[in-house]
Design an enzyme around this catalytic site. Structure first.
Site, mmCIF file in Angstrom:
data_model
loop_
_atom_site.group_PDB
_atom_site.id
_atom_site.type_symbol
_atom_site.label_atom_id
_atom_site.label_comp_id
_atom_site.label_asym_id
_atom_site.label_seq_id
_atom_site.Cartn_x
_atom_site.Cartn_y
_atom_site.Cartn_z
ATOM 1 C CE LYS A 184 -3.757 -9.972 0.443
ATOM 2 N NZ LYS A 184 -3.281 -8.614 0.340
HETATM 3 C C1 LIG Z 1 -3.513 -7.161 0.656
HETATM 4 C C2 LIG Z 1 -3.956 -6.188 -0.341
HETATM 5 C C3 LIG Z 1 -3.322 -4.959 -0.522
HETATM 6 C C4 LIG Z 1 -2.264 -4.441 0.394
HETATM 7 O O1 LIG Z 1 -1.200 -5.297 0.606
HETATM 8 P P1 LIG Z 1 -0.342 -5.168 1.953
HETATM 9 O O2 LIG Z 1 0.846 -6.000 1.659
HETATM 10 O O3 LIG Z 1 -1.182 -5.704 3.060
HETATM 11 O O4 LIG Z 1 -0.002 -3.727 2.139
HETATM 12 C C5 LIG Z 1 -3.749 -4.146 -1.557
HETATM 13 N N1 LIG Z 1 -4.761 -4.497 -2.365
HETATM 14 C C6 LIG Z 1 -5.408 -5.666 -2.205
HETATM 15 C C7 LIG Z 1 -6.517 -6.013 -3.138
HETATM 16 C C8 LIG Z 1 -5.046 -6.528 -1.173
HETATM 17 O O5 LIG Z 1 -5.729 -7.665 -0.985
#
Ligand SMILES: *Cc1c(COP(=O)(O)O)cnc(C)c1O
Length: 371
Positions: A184
């Site tokens: 991210k």
């Molecule tokens: C990455 C992601 C999540 C979950 O995040 P984590 O930190 O991996 O639990 C939820 N929604 C979307 C759209 C994502 O891309």
């Protein structure tokens, strides 16, 4: 074997390493003063009154839906084209996810599809800022409020640093959920955060992430251990300082791709609305697989052979066996999302991708799907 350029990658520098080492030498590995500092820094950055750090983006969604009071019998509208965690968080609360279709050109949730799915059971809406482009919240709110007001929880796990009409994502909806997973926009190893201007929501989420209050006195509700550690928050604070540069680099790479692909007949990048400050967690292209007479997986294989890693974001959640078996969802239910899944590839975009590597990706795409 030559190395493959991945679709995403974290950026860690010496300042990050020093920040983590410093935190490790401190008295608090888990709950300590850095948690609040990181929360305050994110709240300030996005312009929200409150920020609650949790152990993942998934935990952020779960906490937000808990704060709203999603419970058995409630429906929550989510887009079909998202990471499974968006719908799973509804199920954690005992609610029923209802899948809305997406807009063909942005792959963000389609406001008209939301309007068609609202019932007396609808408890809230969870739009996803797909690829890092904010949904058009003004329009979503207008459409929803025309029926009756419902809270909106943004799944902005792709979109930290994005903006809409000059305003930062993070206080444009009742709550906004972020993820700090390494792919991210910034990372805390695993981690997440919810921002809000609503104190009652923030208080409820602080209890929820810490055993419902049992650790600090009276347990008032069932909670979890969803805390984010002091060490993770030290990394987060250090990463946050670089966020403006990260976004700037992501946008510069996207611009190079936009320009290079404008000529190509068989691929089309997603549309970006005028009013958007895009965070570009992903750079997604739509490929005319029919015209090329090549299945998407074959195209992926050939790109991989040229050193370019790609991913398909995402297999629509309503097509997953779990939802088909337990919630009676079916193919054909969200035709735009289903069609998109057969045509989209996320190609490499991350701050440390060099201009040379961007050129390598462009050349590979041209070679495989060119002209
Ligand atoms: C990455 C992601 C999540 C979950 O995040 P984590 O930190 O991996 O639990 C939820 N929604 C979307 C759209 C994502 O891309």
């Amino acid at each position: 074997m030559a190395s493959i350029i991945p679709y995403g990658h974290q950026y860690i520098d010496q300042d990050d390493i020093d920040a983590v080492v410093e935190a490790l030498k401190g008295d608090f590995l888990t709950t300590g003063p850095t948690v609040e500092k990181f929360e305050q820094a994110v709240a300030d950055y996005v312009g929200a009154n409150y920020a609650v750090a949790v152990s993942s983006g998934t935990a952020a969604l779960h906490a937000a839906l808990h704060a709203i009071g999603v419970a058995p019998g409630d429906e929550v509208i989510v887009p079909a084209l998202t990471f499974a965690a968006t719908a799973n968080a509804v199920v954690y609360c005992g609610g029923t996810p209802v899948f809305a279709d997406v807009e063909e050109d942005t792959l963000c949730i389609d406001p008209m599809s939301i309007a068609n799915l609202i019932t007396k059971k609808t408890k809230c809406i969870v739009p996803v800022d797909y690829a890092g482009q904010p949904c058009y919240y003004k329009r979503i709110k207008r459409v929803v409020e025309f029926i009756w007001p419902l809270p909106i929880v943004a799944d902005s796990c792709h979109a930290l640093g994005a903006s809409l009409d000059g305003e930062m994502i993070g206080s444009l909806t009742d709550m906004t959920c972020f993820s700090f997973h390494p792919v991210k926009v910034i990372t805390t190893f695993e981690g997440g955060m919810i921002t809000t201007n609503n104190k009652a929501y923030a208080d409820r989420m602080r209890q929820f992430r810490n055993h419902g209050g049992a650790g600090t006195g009276n347990q008032t509700a069932l909670g979890y251990n969803y805390r984010l550690s002091d060490v993770a928050c030290a990394l987060g604070l250090s990463q946050l300082k670089k966020l403006p540069q990260f976004i700037e680099r992501r946008r510069a790479i996207a611009k190079m791709y936009d320009e290079a692909f404008a000529e190509l007949k068989h691929i089309r990048p997603l549309s970006v609305r005028e009013s958007t400050g895009h965070a570009y967690h992903l750079y997604v292209i739509k490929i005319a697989v029919e015209a090329l007479q090549a299945p998407l997986e074959r195209i992926r294989e050939r790109l991989r052979g040229l050193g370019v890693g790609t991913t398909r974001h995402y297999r629509p959640t309503h097509l997953m066996d779990f939802y088909r078996q337990n919630y009676g969802t079916n193919p054909g239910q969200c035709p735009v999302a289903e069609d998109a899944y057969e045509h989209i590839l996320s190609i490499p975009i991350y701050p440390s991708l060099s201009d040379g590597q961007v050129q390598q990706v462009i050349e590979a795409v041209k070679q495989v799907v060119g002209l």
